[in-house]
Design a protein around this motif. Structure first.
Motif, PDB file in Angstrom:
ATOM      1  N   LEU A  27       7.555   8.254 -25.483  1.00  0.00           N
ATOM      2  CA  LEU A  27       7.409   7.801 -24.100  1.00  0.00           C
ATOM      3  C   LEU A  27       8.778   7.515 -23.507  1.00  0.00           C
ATOM      4  O   LEU A  27       9.368   6.467 -23.734  1.00  0.00           O
ATOM      5  CB  LEU A  27       6.517   6.557 -24.044  1.00  0.00           C
ATOM      6  N   GLY A  28       9.275   8.459 -22.757  1.00  0.00           N
ATOM      7  CA  GLY A  28      10.607   8.369 -22.178  1.00  0.00           C
ATOM      8  C   GLY A  28      11.162   9.760 -21.985  1.00  0.00           C
ATOM      9  O   GLY A  28      10.410  10.731 -21.803  1.00  0.00           O
ATOM     10  N   GLY A  29      12.476   9.880 -22.048  1.00  0.00           N
ATOM     11  CA  GLY A  29      13.104  11.167 -21.794  1.00  0.00           C
ATOM     12  C   GLY A  29      12.681  12.265 -22.753  1.00  0.00           C
ATOM     13  O   GLY A  29      12.660  13.444 -22.383  1.00  0.00           O
ATOM     14  N   SER A  30      12.302  11.893 -23.990  1.00  0.00           N
ATOM     15  CA  SER A  30      11.944  12.923 -24.966  1.00  0.00           C
ATOM     16  C   SER A  30      10.685  13.682 -24.583  1.00  0.00           C
ATOM     17  O   SER A  30      10.520  14.840 -24.968  1.00  0.00           O
ATOM     18  CB  SER A  30      11.784  12.309 -26.363  1.00  0.00           C
ATOM     19  N   LEU A  31       9.797  13.063 -23.807  1.00  0.00           N
ATOM     20  CA  LEU A  31       8.583  13.791 -23.424  1.00  0.00           C
ATOM     21  C   LEU A  31       8.902  14.965 -22.502  1.00  0.00           C
ATOM     22  O   LEU A  31       8.144  15.932 -22.408  1.00  0.00           O
ATOM     23  CB  LEU A  31       7.542  12.857 -22.805  1.00  0.00           C
ATOM     24  N   LEU A  32      10.049  14.884 -21.828  1.00  0.00           N
ATOM     25  CA  LEU A  32      10.449  15.969 -20.935  1.00  0.00           C
ATOM     26  C   LEU A  32      10.901  17.199 -21.713  1.00  0.00           C
ATOM     27  O   LEU A  32      11.019  18.286 -21.141  1.00  0.00           O
ATOM     28  CB  LEU A  32      11.569  15.505 -20.004  1.00  0.00           C
ATOM     29  N   ARG A  33      11.151  17.031 -23.002  1.00  0.00           N
ATOM     30  CA  ARG A  33      11.562  18.163 -23.835  1.00  0.00           C
ATOM     31  C   ARG A  33      10.402  18.779 -24.601  1.00  0.00           C
ATOM     32  O   ARG A  33      10.579  19.750 -25.331  1.00  0.00           O
ATOM     33  CB  ARG A  33      12.659  17.714 -24.815  1.00  0.00           C
ATOM     34  N   MET A  34       9.214  18.208 -24.448  1.00  0.00           N
ATOM     35  CA  MET A  34       8.042  18.754 -25.135  1.00  0.00           C
ATOM     36  C   MET A  34       7.625  20.076 -24.515  1.00  0.00           C
ATOM     37  O   MET A  34       7.827  20.308 -23.322  1.00  0.00           O
ATOM     38  CB  MET A  34       6.864  17.777 -25.047  1.00  0.00           C
ATOM     39  N   ARG A  35       7.011  20.885 -25.317  1.00  0.00           N
ATOM     40  CA  ARG A  35       6.442  22.150 -24.859  1.00  0.00           C
ATOM     41  C   ARG A  35       4.979  22.217 -25.281  1.00  0.00           C
ATOM     42  O   ARG A  35       4.562  21.536 -26.211  1.00  0.00           O
ATOM     43  CB  ARG A  35       7.214  23.340 -25.448  1.00  0.00           C
ATOM     44  N   SER A  36       4.224  23.066 -24.624  1.00  0.00           N
ATOM     45  CA  SER A  36       2.830  23.267 -25.010  1.00  0.00           C
ATOM     46  C   SER A  36       2.806  23.932 -26.386  1.00  0.00           C
ATOM     47  O   SER A  36       3.701  24.733 -26.700  1.00  0.00           O
ATOM     48  CB  SER A  36       2.129  24.156 -23.985  1.00  0.00           C
ATOM     49  N   PRO A  37       1.816  23.609 -27.218  1.00  0.00           N
ATOM     50  CA  PRO A  37       0.646  22.757 -26.924  1.00  0.00           C
ATOM     51  C   PRO A  37       0.877  21.262 -27.155  1.00  0.00           C
ATOM     52  O   PRO A  37       0.016  20.458 -26.828  1.00  0.00           O
ATOM     53  CB  PRO A  37      -0.393  23.289 -27.904  1.00  0.00           C
ATOM     54  N   GLU A  38       2.027  20.872 -27.734  1.00  0.00           N
ATOM     55  CA  GLU A  38       2.290  19.458 -27.993  1.00  0.00           C
ATOM     56  C   GLU A  38       2.238  18.642 -26.707  1.00  0.00           C
ATOM     57  O   GLU A  38       1.635  17.560 -26.667  1.00  0.00           O
ATOM     58  CB  GLU A  38       3.652  19.283 -28.658  1.00  0.00           C
ATOM     59  N   TYR A  39       2.843  19.158 -25.648  1.00  0.00           N
ATOM     60  CA  TYR A  39       2.878  18.456 -24.362  1.00  0.00           C
ATOM     61  C   TYR A  39       1.466  18.215 -23.833  1.00  0.00           C
ATOM     62  O   TYR A  39       1.139  17.109 -23.402  1.00  0.00           O
ATOM     63  CB  TYR A  39       3.693  19.287 -23.373  1.00  0.00           C
ATOM     64  N   ASP A  40       0.641  19.258 -23.876  1.00  0.00           N
ATOM     65  CA  ASP A  40      -0.724  19.132 -23.353  1.00  0.00           C
ATOM     66  C   ASP A  40      -1.529  18.120 -24.148  1.00  0.00           C
ATOM     67  O   ASP A  40      -2.282  17.323 -23.575  1.00  0.00           O
ATOM     68  CB  ASP A  40      -1.416  20.498 -23.385  1.00  0.00           C
ATOM     69  N   ARG A  41      -1.395  18.150 -25.460  1.00  0.00           N
ATOM     70  CA  ARG A  41      -2.124  17.212 -26.312  1.00  0.00           C
ATOM     71  C   ARG A  41      -1.641  15.783 -26.072  1.00  0.00           C
ATOM     72  O   ARG A  41      -2.444  14.846 -25.977  1.00  0.00           O
ATOM     73  CB  ARG A  41      -1.947  17.601 -27.778  1.00  0.00           C
ATOM     74  N   PHE A  42      -0.324  15.616 -25.969  1.00  0.00           N
ATOM     75  CA  PHE A  42       0.238  14.290 -25.730  1.00  0.00           C
ATOM     76  C   PHE A  42      -0.275  13.718 -24.407  1.00  0.00           C
ATOM     77  O   PHE A  42      -0.696  12.556 -24.337  1.00  0.00           O
ATOM     78  CB  PHE A  42       1.762  14.376 -25.717  1.00  0.00           C
ATOM     79  N   MET A  43      -0.255  14.524 -23.366  1.00  0.00           N
ATOM     80  CA  MET A  43      -0.727  14.067 -22.063  1.00  0.00           C
ATOM     81  C   MET A  43      -2.216  13.734 -22.105  1.00  0.00           C
ATOM     82  O   MET A  43      -2.646  12.700 -21.574  1.00  0.00           O
ATOM     83  CB  MET A  43      -0.460  15.128 -20.988  1.00  0.00           C
ATOM     84  N   ARG A  44      -3.000  14.591 -22.719  1.00  0.00           N
ATOM     85  CA  ARG A  44      -4.446  14.348 -22.791  1.00  0.00           C
ATOM     86  C   ARG A  44      -4.749  13.037 -23.502  1.00  0.00           C
ATOM     87  O   ARG A  44      -5.533  12.221 -23.022  1.00  0.00           O
ATOM     88  CB  ARG A  44      -5.123  15.512 -23.527  1.00  0.00           C
ATOM     89  N   ASP A  45      -4.102  12.811 -24.645  1.00  0.00           N
ATOM     90  CA  ASP A  45      -4.358  11.584 -25.402  1.00  0.00           C
ATOM     91  C   ASP A  45      -3.899  10.349 -24.633  1.00  0.00           C
ATOM     92  O   ASP A  45      -4.569   9.312 -24.659  1.00  0.00           O
ATOM     93  CB  ASP A  45      -3.653  11.656 -26.755  1.00  0.00           C
ATOM     94  N   LEU A  46      -2.756  10.450 -23.953  1.00  0.00           N
ATOM     95  CA  LEU A  46      -2.261   9.320 -23.172  1.00  0.00           C
ATOM     96  C   LEU A  46      -3.215   9.000 -22.024  1.00  0.00           C
ATOM     97  O   LEU A  46      -3.517   7.828 -21.760  1.00  0.00           O
ATOM     98  CB  LEU A  46      -0.867   9.628 -22.626  1.00  0.00           C
ATOM     99  N   CYS A  47      -3.707  10.018 -21.352  1.00  0.00           N
ATOM    100  CA  CYS A  47      -4.654   9.812 -20.246  1.00  0.00           C
ATOM    101  C   CYS A  47      -5.952   9.177 -20.745  1.00  0.00           C
ATOM    102  O   CYS A  47      -6.498   8.276 -20.095  1.00  0.00           O
ATOM    103  CB  CYS A  47      -4.958  11.136 -19.566  1.00  0.00           C
ATOM    104  N   GLU A  48      -6.426   9.638 -21.876  1.00  0.00           N
ATOM    105  CA  GLU A  48      -7.661   9.074 -22.425  1.00  0.00           C
ATOM    106  C   GLU A  48      -7.485   7.597 -22.756  1.00  0.00           C
ATOM    107  O   GLU A  48      -8.357   6.775 -22.446  1.00  0.00           O
ATOM    108  CB  GLU A  48      -8.079   9.847 -23.675  1.00  0.00           C
ATOM    109  N   ASP A  49      -6.358   7.258 -23.361  1.00  0.00           N
ATOM    110  CA  ASP A  49      -6.138   5.855 -23.706  1.00  0.00           C
ATOM    111  C   ASP A  49      -5.889   4.997 -22.469  1.00  0.00           C
ATOM    112  O   ASP A  49      -6.268   3.822 -22.442  1.00  0.00           O
ATOM    113  CB  ASP A  49      -4.970   5.736 -24.682  1.00  0.00           C
ATOM    114  N   ALA A  50      -5.276   5.566 -21.447  1.00  0.00           N
ATOM    115  CA  ALA A  50      -5.081   4.826 -20.197  1.00  0.00           C
ATOM    116  C   ALA A  50      -6.414   4.480 -19.557  1.00  0.00           C
ATOM    117  O   ALA A  50      -6.548   3.437 -18.903  1.00  0.00           O
ATOM    118  CB  ALA A  50      -4.220   5.643 -19.236  1.00  0.00           C
TER     119      ALA A  50
END
Length: 204
Positions: A27-50
């Motif tokens: 959670l921070g600048g490193s998320l900007l370096r993620m690529r799919s599918p890691e990025y998509d999974r990370f966003m989905r899980d974060l949204c679900e927990d939010a």
């Protein structure tokens, strides 16, 4: 400050929201370096927990250490829980722990109101007077500039005039003595992280 290893309630929340797949580290600048599918999974899980986390659980995480507070602030931003605005402002101003200030600033910038600008300005007014402290001055300035641009405000101008606190801090803070003005990169980072928050909100 509550400590997870001494607090079963907090430890359960850490295991649920903070440490899975080392979320707190991403959670921070490193998320900007993620690529799919890691990025998509990370966003989905974060949204679900939010969506799932309760206000009481967020409040508990905000009483923990930097990992808990960083994660909680991001969950606040993604879920648009503006009722935590003042609490995030208090935590930013207190600066009790390291590594959480960027999360507070992104959350406030994503809310983007004049009150959020006030909270960021209060932080800058205190900590730009402390060139001996390398805290979150740069990201707070980026967040304030971001809000000013969106609201067509001028709170940052108070600090950025030629003889203002921002220029004095850049000159006097030993870790900031450089030839390149960091202001554009600070604003760019906040803008990109707020775009991620917006993307999460649209995906919910």
């Amino acid at each position: 400050m509550r400590r997870a290893h001494e607090d079963p309630e907090l430890l359960a929340l850490v295991r649920r929201y903070v440490t899975p797949e080392r979320r707190y580290m991403k959670l921070g600048g490193s998320l900007l370096r993620m690529r799919s599918p890691e990025y998509d999974r990370f966003m989905r899980d974060l949204c679900e927990d939010a969506e799932l986390i309760t206000a009481d659980e967020i409040a508990t995480l905000l009483e923990g250490g930097w990992r808990e507070r960083r994660t909680a602030a991001w969950l606040v931003a993604v879920s648009r829980r503006t009722e935590f605005r003042e609490r995030l402002g208090e935590l930013l101003l207190a600066s009790e722990v390291c590594c959480a200030g960027l999360a507070y600033c992104v959350a406030l910038a994503s809310f983007g109101t004049s009150r959020d600008a006030d909270l960021l300005a209060a932080y800058l007014d205190r900590y730009l007077r402390r060139p001996d402290l390398a805290y979150d001055q740069t990201v707070a300035m980026g967040a304030l500039l971001f809000i000013d641009l969106n609201l067509r405000g001028d709170q940052a101008a108070h600090f950025m005039r030629p003889s203002g606190l921002w220029q004095e801090w850049l000159q006097d803070a030993s870790h900031m003595q450089r030839t390149t003005d960091p202001t554009p990169s600070c604003l760019s980072l906040v803008r990109r992280l707020c775009a991620f928050v917006d993307e999460c909100t649209e995906a919910r």
